[in-house]
Design a protein around this motif. Structure first.
Motif, PDB file in Angstrom:
ATOM      1  N   MET A 107      19.626-106.725-110.816  1.00  0.00           N
ATOM      2  CA  MET A 107      21.004-106.907-110.380  1.00  0.00           C
ATOM      3  C   MET A 107      21.654-105.588-110.014  1.00  0.00           C
ATOM      4  N   ASP A 108      21.303-104.495-110.754  1.00  0.00           N
ATOM      5  CA  ASP A 108      21.945-103.213-110.472  1.00  0.00           C
ATOM      6  C   ASP A 108      21.482-102.632-109.146  1.00  0.00           C
ATOM      7  N   LYS A 109      20.367-103.162-108.581  1.00  0.00           N
ATOM      8  CA  LYS A 109      19.902-102.647-107.300  1.00  0.00           C
ATOM      9  C   LYS A 109      20.455-103.443-106.127  1.00  0.00           C
ATOM     10  N   LEU A 110      21.090-104.564-106.439  1.00  0.00           N
ATOM     11  CA  LEU A 110      21.639-105.407-105.391  1.00  0.00           C
ATOM     12  C   LEU A 110      23.106-105.103-105.179  1.00  0.00           C
ATOM     13  N   LYS A 111      23.543-105.318-103.960  1.00  0.00           N
ATOM     14  CA  LYS A 111      24.966-105.137-103.659  1.00  0.00           C
ATOM     15  C   LYS A 111      25.741-106.335-104.205  1.00  0.00           C
ATOM     16  N   CYS A 112      26.758-106.062-105.017  1.00  0.00           N
ATOM     17  CA  CYS A 112      27.535-107.151-105.611  1.00  0.00           C
ATOM     18  C   CYS A 112      28.461-107.771-104.580  1.00  0.00           C
ATOM     19  N   PRO A 113      28.711-109.074-104.642  1.00  0.00           N
ATOM     20  CA  PRO A 113      29.717-109.695-103.784  1.00  0.00           C
ATOM     21  C   PRO A 113      31.074-109.066-104.044  1.00  0.00           C
ATOM     22  N   SER A 114      31.977-109.191-103.083  1.00  0.00           N
ATOM     23  CA  SER A 114      33.278-108.513-103.164  1.00  0.00           C
ATOM     24  C   SER A 114      34.104-108.963-104.348  1.00  0.00           C
ATOM     25  N   PHE A 115      33.844-110.180-104.857  1.00  0.00           N
ATOM     26  CA  PHE A 115      34.676-110.653-105.962  1.00  0.00           C
ATOM     27  C   PHE A 115      34.046-110.362-107.324  1.00  0.00           C
ATOM     28  N   PHE A 116      32.967-109.561-107.354  1.00  0.00           N
ATOM     29  CA  PHE A 116      32.374-109.153-108.610  1.00  0.00           C
ATOM     30  C   PHE A 116      32.562-107.653-108.826  1.00  0.00           C
ATOM     31  N   LYS A 117      32.632-107.300-110.101  1.00  0.00           N
ATOM     32  CA  LYS A 117      32.563-105.890-110.469  1.00  0.00           C
ATOM     33  C   LYS A 117      31.237-105.691-111.204  1.00  0.00           C
ATOM     34  N   CYS A 118      30.418-104.772-110.710  1.00  0.00           N
ATOM     35  CA  CYS A 118      29.099-104.566-111.314  1.00  0.00           C
ATOM     36  C   CYS A 118      29.153-103.433-112.326  1.00  0.00           C
ATOM     37  N   ARG A 119      28.661-103.702-113.512  1.00  0.00           N
ATOM     38  CA  ARG A 119      28.580-102.670-114.534  1.00  0.00           C
ATOM     39  C   ARG A 119      27.149-102.709-115.066  1.00  0.00           C
ATOM     40  N   GLY A 120      26.318-101.894-114.472  1.00  0.00           N
ATOM     41  CA  GLY A 120      24.913-101.938-114.844  1.00  0.00           C
ATOM     42  C   GLY A 120      24.339-103.303-114.529  1.00  0.00           C
ATOM     43  N   LYS A 121      23.811-103.985-115.552  1.00  0.00           N
ATOM     44  CA  LYS A 121      23.231-105.300-115.329  1.00  0.00           C
ATOM     45  C   LYS A 121      24.222-106.417-115.637  1.00  0.00           C
ATOM     46  N   GLU A 122      25.468-106.045-115.905  1.00  0.00           N
ATOM     47  CA  GLU A 122      26.453-107.055-116.279  1.00  0.00           C
ATOM     48  C   GLU A 122      27.280-107.452-115.072  1.00  0.00           C
ATOM     49  N   LYS A 123      27.491-108.707-114.899  1.00  0.00           N
ATOM     50  CA  LYS A 123      28.289-109.216-113.802  1.00  0.00           C
ATOM     51  C   LYS A 123      29.569-109.814-114.377  1.00  0.00           C
ATOM     52  N   VAL A 124      30.721-109.276-113.950  1.00  0.00           N
ATOM     53  CA  VAL A 124      32.004-109.740-114.475  1.00  0.00           C
ATOM     54  C   VAL A 124      32.887-110.134-113.318  1.00  0.00           C
TER      55      VAL A 124
ATOM     56  N   SER B 102      38.468-112.147-111.869  1.00  0.00           N
ATOM     57  CA  SER B 102      39.512-112.958-112.482  1.00  0.00           C
ATOM     58  C   SER B 102      39.417-112.987-114.003  1.00  0.00           C
ATOM     59  N   SER B 103      38.247-112.583-114.567  1.00  0.00           N
ATOM     60  CA  SER B 103      38.142-112.587-116.016  1.00  0.00           C
ATOM     61  C   SER B 103      39.028-111.524-116.638  1.00  0.00           C
ATOM     62  N   GLU B 104      39.227-110.438-115.952  1.00  0.00           N
ATOM     63  CA  GLU B 104      40.139-109.412-116.439  1.00  0.00           C
ATOM     64  C   GLU B 104      41.534-109.582-115.862  1.00  0.00           C
ATOM     65  N   ASN B 105      41.602-110.095-114.663  1.00  0.00           N
ATOM     66  CA  ASN B 105      42.855-110.135-113.923  1.00  0.00           C
ATOM     67  C   ASN B 105      43.090-111.578-113.479  1.00  0.00           C
ATOM     68  N   PHE B 106      43.648-112.409-114.393  1.00  0.00           N
ATOM     69  CA  PHE B 106      43.653-113.836-114.131  1.00  0.00           C
ATOM     70  C   PHE B 106      44.641-114.265-113.055  1.00  0.00           C
ATOM     71  N   HIS B 107      45.455-113.333-112.518  1.00  0.00           N
ATOM     72  CA  HIS B 107      46.326-113.727-111.415  1.00  0.00           C
ATOM     73  C   HIS B 107      45.624-113.545-110.070  1.00  0.00           C
ATOM     74  N   VAL B 108      44.341-113.130-110.114  1.00  0.00           N
ATOM     75  CA  VAL B 108      43.537-112.992-108.903  1.00  0.00           C
ATOM     76  C   VAL B 108      42.395-113.992-108.966  1.00  0.00           C
ATOM     77  N   GLY B 109      42.236-114.771-107.900  1.00  0.00           N
ATOM     78  CA  GLY B 109      41.159-115.747-107.840  1.00  0.00           C
ATOM     79  C   GLY B 109      39.915-115.168-107.205  1.00  0.00           C
ATOM     80  N   GLU B 110      38.758-115.770-107.484  1.00  0.00           N
ATOM     81  CA  GLU B 110      37.504-115.260-106.963  1.00  0.00           C
ATOM     82  C   GLU B 110      37.435-115.317-105.447  1.00  0.00           C
ATOM     83  N   ASN B 111      38.146-116.270-104.867  1.00  0.00           N
ATOM     84  CA  ASN B 111      38.105-116.437-103.414  1.00  0.00           C
ATOM     85  C   ASN B 111      39.249-115.729-102.699  1.00  0.00           C
ATOM     86  N   ASP B 112      40.032-114.973-103.442  1.00  0.00           N
ATOM     87  CA  ASP B 112      41.155-114.259-102.825  1.00  0.00           C
ATOM     88  C   ASP B 112      40.642-113.158-101.916  1.00  0.00           C
ATOM     89  N   GLU B 113      41.298-113.009-100.795  1.00  0.00           N
ATOM     90  CA  GLU B 113      40.942-111.950 -99.850  1.00  0.00           C
ATOM     91  C   GLU B 113      41.220-110.579-100.440  1.00  0.00           C
TER      92      GLU B 113
END
Length: 639
Positions: free
Chosen positions: A1-18, A21-32
């Protein structure tokens, strides 16, 4: 996972995918825009804008203005002022917020010299928000008071005095003395001394309606003036607390939660207005009331009076909520390519048609009230507080099933007020988010609730026995010509200094290129008609300015001075911020002013994908810059 480019709505932290919206619940995954978030649906935005624009003034001020300014004839200047002043400003603010995805303060990266204009808008919104929720508290109190088998203001009760009467009361009359003389005395003196008035000598004056005495003596417990603060009216304070709890609950997730609440609060008033209109149309005298409003009583000669045109322009200006900062704030959450032009047309037309529609519902029932009391409609029609809390409740008390109609009416006022309040608080929180994005990302709920708590505490003075005087004072000073000053500087700054043609190019980046004929009208309004019209209204307002009074009770000198201090505190930031920006710039005084009149280097579309050639060199908008960094011109090249 760390070698792949993360989608725009993910934040990559090593092998963890977060997810964002999990940190910032007023932002949706599909928000521009993953930093600020976007409206979940286009309808969320449109209903929020309609709710913001359509407020209490549409119900309690426009119908009276129409009746007072020639009936149906008033719609002519009203429509003209919509086209010349209201719609151009509305479209400008929607476009401005959407283009930069910034609130009313940070958006002035477009013209740093005028950043104080944005601060003025937000401060005035704060003052108005304080007293606006008090009006919502009044509506809550009356709604709760209506849950009785008989409305408490239907008859003169224990709280009434000798002046409480629906019919005229005798104030003076003649009596015969022991010497045979006839003298005029006060009627109360006659009653105390068990005498009789000489027939035909009585002098009558209108009595005070039960609803009027209930409003003053029970609901407000109104004191004799602003000097007499009295105690906090506990039930109004509780209603005010409830109003703020509703606002806080609706906004705890920002636009993600308020955008859902408005599906009810924005639509429900139309259902109630329709029900009231149908009920009113079935009552005796309704046709008389409607004819006074817009029909047979239309007086086209009124169009020759300048006051009528001034009233039309002022009503349009304040009804659409331009220059308060809310339109910029709400539009900043749109996706970049949203058609803000069609949105502006839809919202403005909806707002104006709502005003006209509300007039039919109001005047049909006032016509019935005039009919059963044997008066002319002109004798019962009121405006503002007097319409909402005296005249209309009085009319509802005369209807069969009065409590039901009263609950319905005041619940409608509640929802009308809440919509506008949601947008006003969102204006404040959006400003905080732009200034402190990291704080708002982690602490949006505490910050939002903290704002509501502070504003609740500041509003407690408005629910004392002198509270209505404070409400009227803030409205008189803060909701008046201060907004006109902000609007004039806004349009001058964006169209005359930043450049109207450049701004049109910015808009076309969002909605697509248009033929030159499309922009002909907007250029005429933005460059000439609208600013000069606003300047004329401002001058007229200052010339016609008068000391405030409520119920013919004048305000003390210290109260008037306080009112001036409030509005000066709001507008003084315009010169202060201009001076600060000039001091921070480099070069001689002329070079500094010129530098501050150019867009900041981080002005432009928020997301890189939307910048194109014109803004390809702009600095990341999340970074604060000063004028040492080259600014970006309309072509996108550093200057």
């Amino acid at each position: 996972m760390d070698k792949l480019k993360c989608p725009s709505f993910f934040k990559c932290r090593g092998k963890e995918k977060v997810t964002a919206s999990s940190e910032n619940f007023h932002v949706g995954e599909n928000d521009e825009n993953q930093d600020r978030g976007n409206w979940s649906k286009k309808s969320d935005y449109l209903l929020s804008m309609v709710g913001y624009a359509v407020g209490l003034g549409n119900v309690w001020r426009f119908p009276y203005l129409t009746y007072n300014n020639g009936g149906g004839a008033f719609l002519i200047p009203y429509a003209i002022m919509l086209a010349l002043a209201g719609l151009p400003l509305f479209f400008l603010e929607c476009s401005l917020g959407q283009f930069a995805s910034l609130g009313p303060v940070s958006v002035w990266r477009i013209l740093p010299l005028f950043q104080g204009v944005g601060i003025t808008m937000v401060l005035i919104s704060i003052f108005v928000t304080i007293y606006y929720n008090v009006i919502i508290a009044y509506s809550l109190y009356y709604m709760f008071a209506s849950f009785q088998s008989e409305l408490p203001w239907k008859n003169c009760s224990y709280w009434a005095d000798e002046n409480c009467s629906r019919s005229p009361i005798v104030t003076y009359c003649n009596v015969t003395t022991n010497t045979g003389e006839s003298i005029r005395v006060n009627k109360s003196w006659v009653d105390v001394n068990s005498l009789n008035c000489i027939n035909g000598s009585e002098i009558y004056q209108p009595g005070q309606l039960p609803s009027e005495q209930y409003w003053n003596k029970v609901a407000l417990q109104r004191s004799s003036g602003m000097d007499e603060t009295g105690v906090i009216v506990w039930y109004l304070a509780l209603c005010l607390l409830l109003a703020w709890l509703i606002v806080g609950a609706a906004l705890f997730k920002g636009i993600k939660s308020s955008g859902k609440v408005v599906y009810f609060t924005a639509i429900f008033p139309y259902v109630v207005l329709l029900i009231l209109l149908i009920r009113g149309a079935t009552l005796e005298g309704a046709s008389k009331g409607i004819s006074y409003y817009i029909g047979a009583q239309s007086n086209f000669t009124k169009l020759r009076e300048a006051e009528v045109w001034k009233d039309a322009a002022t009503q349009i200006f304040y009804s659409l909520s331009v220059a308060w900062g809310g339109l910029v704030a709400l539009s900043s959450y749109n996706k970049f390519n949203n058609n803000c032009f069609s949105d502006a047309i839809v919202v403005c037309l909806t707002n104006c048609l709502t005003s006209v529609f509300a007039g039919f519902a109001i005047f049909s029932i006032l016509g019935h009230m005039a009919h059963i009391s044997g008066k002319e409609v002109s004798q019962v029609v009121k405006s503002g507080f007097d319409l909402a809390f005296i005249a209309y409740p009085e009319a509802l008390a005369q209807l069969p099933g009065g409590p039901f109609w009263s609950i319905l009416f005041f619940f409608m006022l509640l929802t009308l007020g809440l919509d506008s309040q949601f947008a006003s608080i969102e204006t404040i929180t959006t400003t905080i988010q732009d200034l402190f994005p990291k704080v708002m990302k982690k602490m949006r709920v505490p910050v939002t609730l903290g704002c509501c708590l502070v504003l609740f505490l500041l509003g407690l003075v408005c629910v004392t026995q002198a509270g209505i005087y404070w409400v009227h004072l803030i409205d008189h000073f803060c909701a008046g010509w201060g907004i006109l000053i902000a609007a004039i500087l806004e349009i001058i700054g964006i169209i005359w200094i930043y450049g109207g043609n450049r701004f049109i190019e910015d808009i076309e980046m969002m909605i697509g290129a248009k033929r030159w004929i499309f922009w002909l009208w907007w250029r005429a309004c933005w460059f000439v008609i609208t600013p000069f019209l606003l300047i004329a209204i401002l001058i007229w307002s200052l010339v016609k300015f008068h000391r405030p009074n409520y119920a013919k009770i004048p305000y003390p000198d210290w109260g008037v001075a306080l009112g001036w201090c409030m509005i000066i505190f709001c507008i003084i930031w315009i010169p202060i911020m201009a001076i600060v920006k000039i001091i921070q710039a480099e070069g001689n005084i002329f070079q500094r002013i010129v530098s501050c009149c150019r867009p900041a280097s981080n002005w432009g579309p928020y997301l890189e994908r939307h910048r194109g050639e014109r803004y390809k060199d702009m600095v990341d908008p999340k970074k604060e810059t000063d004028h040492e960094i080259p600014t970006v011109s309309g072509s996108g090249k550093p200057e």
